[in-house]
Design a protein around this motif. Structure first.
Motif, PDB file in Angstrom:
ATOM      1  N   UNK A 103      43.906  -3.762  13.041  1.00  0.00           N
ATOM      2  CA  UNK A 103      43.446  -2.519  13.646  1.00  0.00           C
ATOM      3  C   UNK A 103      42.475  -2.706  14.788  1.00  0.00           C
ATOM      4  N   UNK A 104      42.230  -3.957  15.201  1.00  0.00           N
ATOM      5  CA  UNK A 104      41.261  -4.213  16.274  1.00  0.00           C
ATOM      6  C   UNK A 104      41.792  -3.844  17.648  1.00  0.00           C
ATOM      7  N   UNK A 105      43.107  -3.760  17.806  1.00  0.00           N
ATOM      8  CA  UNK A 105      43.705  -3.507  19.111  1.00  0.00           C
ATOM      9  C   UNK A 105      44.303  -4.779  19.682  1.00  0.00           C
ATOM     10  N   UNK A 106      44.867  -4.656  20.869  1.00  0.00           N
ATOM     11  CA  UNK A 106      45.544  -5.774  21.525  1.00  0.00           C
ATOM     12  C   UNK A 106      44.829  -6.153  22.812  1.00  0.00           C
ATOM     13  N   UNK A 107      44.935  -7.426  23.172  1.00  0.00           N
ATOM     14  CA  UNK A 107      44.424  -7.902  24.456  1.00  0.00           C
ATOM     15  C   UNK A 107      45.598  -8.094  25.414  1.00  0.00           C
ATOM     16  N   UNK A 108      45.267  -8.347  26.672  1.00  0.00           N
ATOM     17  CA  UNK A 108      46.323  -8.557  27.676  1.00  0.00           C
ATOM     18  C   UNK A 108      47.199  -9.749  27.308  1.00  0.00           C
ATOM     19  N   UNK A 109      46.602 -10.796  26.740  1.00  0.00           N
ATOM     20  CA  UNK A 109      47.377 -11.993  26.384  1.00  0.00           C
ATOM     21  C   UNK A 109      48.270 -11.766  25.168  1.00  0.00           C
ATOM     22  N   UNK A 110      48.005 -10.698  24.416  1.00  0.00           N
ATOM     23  CA  UNK A 110      48.866 -10.384  23.263  1.00  0.00           C
ATOM     24  C   UNK A 110      50.192  -9.762  23.686  1.00  0.00           C
ATOM     25  N   UNK A 111      50.217  -9.088  24.841  1.00  0.00           N
ATOM     26  CA  UNK A 111      51.399  -8.320  25.225  1.00  0.00           C
ATOM     27  C   UNK A 111      52.653  -9.199  25.337  1.00  0.00           C
ATOM     28  N   UNK A 112      52.600 -10.382  25.993  1.00  0.00           N
ATOM     29  CA  UNK A 112      53.803 -11.217  26.030  1.00  0.00           C
ATOM     30  C   UNK A 112      54.254 -11.681  24.643  1.00  0.00           C
ATOM     31  N   UNK A 113      53.300 -11.891  23.721  1.00  0.00           N
ATOM     32  CA  UNK A 113      53.682 -12.289  22.367  1.00  0.00           C
ATOM     33  C   UNK A 113      54.363 -11.130  21.657  1.00  0.00           C
ATOM     34  N   UNK A 114      53.850  -9.926  21.856  1.00  0.00           N
ATOM     35  CA  UNK A 114      54.510  -8.738  21.302  1.00  0.00           C
ATOM     36  C   UNK A 114      55.933  -8.622  21.846  1.00  0.00           C
ATOM     37  N   UNK A 115      56.088  -8.873  23.132  1.00  0.00           N
ATOM     38  CA  UNK A 115      57.410  -8.792  23.746  1.00  0.00           C
ATOM     39  C   UNK A 115      58.352  -9.845  23.158  1.00  0.00           C
ATOM     40  N   UNK A 116      57.826 -11.044  22.949  1.00  0.00           N
ATOM     41  CA  UNK A 116      58.632 -12.125  22.364  1.00  0.00           C
ATOM     42  C   UNK A 116      59.049 -11.770  20.936  1.00  0.00           C
ATOM     43  N   UNK A 117      58.113 -11.275  20.148  1.00  0.00           N
ATOM     44  CA  UNK A 117      58.440 -10.852  18.785  1.00  0.00           C
ATOM     45  C   UNK A 117      59.468  -9.726  18.795  1.00  0.00           C
TER      46      UNK A 117
END
Length: 743
Positions: A430-444
């Motif tokens: 629940x902490x939220x996402x960072x900019x570096x998380x977005x590509x990992x979300x896209x990959x998942x």
């Protein structure tokens, strides 16, 4: 002198006559589409669904054309070529025809216009004279000639040919980037018109026009490959929202608006970065190894094996779920080739059927004779729980939160990371996402597929049924009309009919669809993207038709040893590099000092040749808050005097640590109250902007006030190089403690 003035006046009168004809042609087109649109709207909303759809389609077409005609209103005509055959070609923002349907004005992107940008005295290509025409809306304000043939008559008018460019560079900045279509230089034009195939990397130092070239290239490709790109679209990726607002008028002014513009952080629809993190943590997440980690996460966290048989009752009969059954169902689901959430149907159906067969045996019947058994299994809470436990539907963000929250999960999928790296990634759910998380979300998301609630699944099922009905209707219509067997297929016609029912533009459709693949992608300020971000971009452009622009010297840590080969990661095998070598923005004094400072700091930057210099282009002041406020106030008054009240922009650039305090100092300064101040990068039309070097990337200001350059250097040598090279007129430096070497 009087004779020369008379010649200029005659030239202006001559071009004014032509400009009047061009605007008459533009007005005829506008009147035509306005009248057509009024007719369609007058028909009302009655009639059959197909006739209503047809009306909507025509209305959209007429509205789009009216917008395009309105966007090219200013500076419609830009130049003229006089050929040695005595033919005259006028160059403008779009092609226009006269009353007799002959071409009156030629689009700057047409092959016939190439000589306007490429012809030289050495290689004139049959051009005798090139004329630049300056206009303000419908009035000609000036002309400038270049004579490219020694045999040409130079008695009338013979200026240098650089006045239009220098005049454009001397204009006040207003917070919006303007197009350069009237002043494109030869090296820029070659890149703009380069072949669309493959990945074109444009390396250019500060002020060389990288962004302008990239945008004009997008407009050129939309013109040259209209049929293909009108169906797939063009994606433009910029470094920040403020940068996108800065450039948002360029393509519309060139007659093109149906593109998707976004930042890399906003590339996944519905997913936003809401928190920040240290650069070290972002670097851990940017490595290409996360592509493998994502694959393992889906396979080993939410596709779990069953280790021991499980028994439960359905309709009073005991059934058994065995490890072999689960393994068989999972294997079948993976072989389907569908992503996890969609393949779950294959997995679940296999297990439901296997359990139903057990139940049928216990009741001494068969599934074929008792199909209600399948419903009983599917309705069983125990069966649903056990089936879901080993192939759990989930969203990419939910899975990533679990990975960061539970150390044992991260260790299971990423044993290559050190214990310290994994500890840095630990985060509460629940902490939220960072900019570096977005590509990992896209990959998942690639492995998971769409995650839908029950309501969303019902809606999608209804949409699929509607699509099938539409396809059947189109096929029947084609049969009745004797169509088919030609270049128009059922799929193509179905797509066109479906689009006519929707009020969304192609750009809106594309922006809302994570899986959309674009015909061409433009990436600006590309030097800092991580391997995972490049994977995200590549996924949206399988054809690898891209224009990538940047300056490796403007990376915070300086240029990588491997150049663009290293920076592009997996895309390095597909690219070619072109260089822009002339800085049109930054005065030579400032550019030379920036190079000297970088060399003193131990970083060699690429050579860029300045196109101009200005007197008093740089000052250095020792002092604190009072001197800072005075420098900003003096700069604002000078811009008022030179350009008119309120015109021109000032960028106050400082380190990340000092950004807030510098903003507060200027906001509380009473002698700056007459001018608007922006501290967040959101008010692009403000007079004074307080920014970090990172916030200023891709932007430019008439005057830059650099606060404590030694602090900016501590953020990264590339950051100081960026900050020093933003001004078009003057760089003012203010410092309290010490300056970096080279100042």
């Amino acid at each position: 002198m009087h004779e020369n003035r008379s010649a200029i006046e005659r030239a202006i009168d001559e071009e004014q006559s032509f400009v009047d004809l061009a605007y008459q042609a533009l007005d005829r087109q506008r009147d035509y589409y306005t009248e057509r649109l009024a007719r369609v709207r007058a028909q009302g909303g009655g009639g059959t669904p197909s006739s209503a759809s047809e009306r909507d389609s025509f209305a959209t077409h007429y509205e789009d054309n009216l917008i395009r005609l309105r966007n090219v209103e200013n500076r419609l005509v830009m130049g003229r070529l006089d050929h040695d055959t005595e033919q005259v070609t006028h160059i403008g923002r779009m092609t226009l025809r006269g009353d007799d349907q002959s071409i009156l004005l030629t689009d700057w992107r047409a092959p016939q216009s190439e000589l306007f940008y490429q012809a030289t005295a050495t290689h004139p290509g049959g051009v005798v004279r090139r004329r630049h025409i300056q206009t303000r809306f419908r009035d000609v304000t000036g002309v400038e000639d270049e004579l490219l043939s020694h045999a040409a008559d130079s008695s009338e008018l013979n200026l240098t040919g650089e006045g239009a460019l220098m005049a454009a560079m001397s204009e006040a900045r207003d917070g919006k980037m303007g197009d350069i279509v009237a002043t494109i230089q030869a090296e820029q034009d070659r890149i703009i018109r380069a072949d669309a195939n493959g990945i074109l990397v444009v390396q250019g130092g500060p002020g060389t026009g990288k962004t302008a070239v990239a945008l004009h290239r997008a407009a050129f490709l939309l013109y040259a490959h209209r049929e293909r790109l009108s169906r797939s679209g063009v994606l433009i990726i910029g470094p920040s929202p403020v940068f996108l607002r800065y450039i948002d008028q360029v393509l519309p002014s060139l007659g093109e608006s149906d593109v998707v513009s976004t930042t890399i952080e906003d590339l996944v629809p519905g997913v936003r970065a809401t928190i920040t993190e240290p650069a070290k943590v972002a670097d851990i997440k940017g490595g290409e190894m996360w592509a493998e980690f994502a694959k393992r996460a889906v396979r080993h966290i939410i596709q779990r094996p069953l280790f021991e048989p499980v028994s439960f009752k359905i309709n009073g009969k005991t059934v058994h779920l065995t490890p072999e059954m689960v393994e068989d169902a999972q294997r079948r689901a993976r072989r389907s080739g569908k992503p996890h959430n969609q393949a779950r149907d294959v997995y679940a159906r296999r297990l439901v059927m296997a359990l139903a067969e057990q139940l049928a045996d216990a009741l001494e019947t068969t599934v074929e004779n008792s199909d209600w058994l399948i419903s009983d299994v599917a309705d069983s809470i125990d069966a649903r729980r056990e089936i879901n436990l080993h192939w759990m539907p989930t969203s990419a963000t939910e899975l990533l939160e679990r990975i960061y929250h539970w150390p044992e999960l991260l260790e299971r999928i990423a044993p290559e990371l050190s214990d310290n790296d994994r500890a840095l990634l630990r985060r509460e759910r629940g902490s939220g996402l960072t900019a570096a998380d977005i590509p990992i979300v896209d990959e998942l998301s690639e492995h998971l597929g769409e995650f839908s609630s029950d309501e969303q699944r019902r809606r999608r099922t209804a949409q699929d049924a509607e699509a099938r009905q539409l396809s059947d209707y189109v096929a029947q219509t084609m049969d009745a009309m004797g169509l088919g067997g030609g270049i128009v297929g059922t799929d193509m016609l179905t797509e066109r009919v479906a689009q006519s029912h929707s009020s969304q533009t192609l750009a809106e459709h594309a922006a809302a669809d994570r899986s959309w693949t674009y015909g061409h992608v433009v990436v600006d300020e590309a030097q800092e993207l991580s391997p995972m971000q490049w994977r995200m971009i590549s996924r949206r452009n399988p054809s690898k038709s891209m224009t990538i622009v940047g300056d490796l010297d403007q990376r915070p840590a300086g240029a990588p040893a491997g150049g663009w080969d290293h920076a592009l990661g997996a895309l390095s095998d597909f690219h070619r590099v072109e260089e822009l070598t002339i800085s049109y923005r930054t005065p030579a004094t400032v550019l030379d000092r920036a190079r000297t400072v970088m060399e003193a700091a131990g970083y060699e930057v690429g050579f860029v040749r300045p196109a101009r210099d200005l007197e008093d282009a740089m000052s250095v002041t020792h002092g604190g808050a009072g001197e800072l406020v005075s420098l900003v106030a003096n700069a604002a008054r000078e811009l008022d005097a030179d350009f008119g009240t309120g015109r021109g922009s000032i960028g106050v650039i400082t380190s990340r640590a000092l950004h807030e305090s510098v903003g507060n100092t200027l906001a509380n300064a009473s002698n700056l109250n007459d001018w608007t101040l922006d501290r967040t990068g959101s008010e692009i039309s403000a007079r004074i902007h307080v920014l970090t070097a990172g916030m200023s990337k891709g932007l430019e200001y008439d005057v830059v006030v650099l606060v404590e350059p030694n602090e900016i250097l501590a953020d990264g040598p590339g950051d100081l190089y960026v900050a020093m090279t933003r001004p078009t007129r003057r760089l003012d430096v203010v410092f309290r403690s010490q300056l970096p070497q080279g100042f």
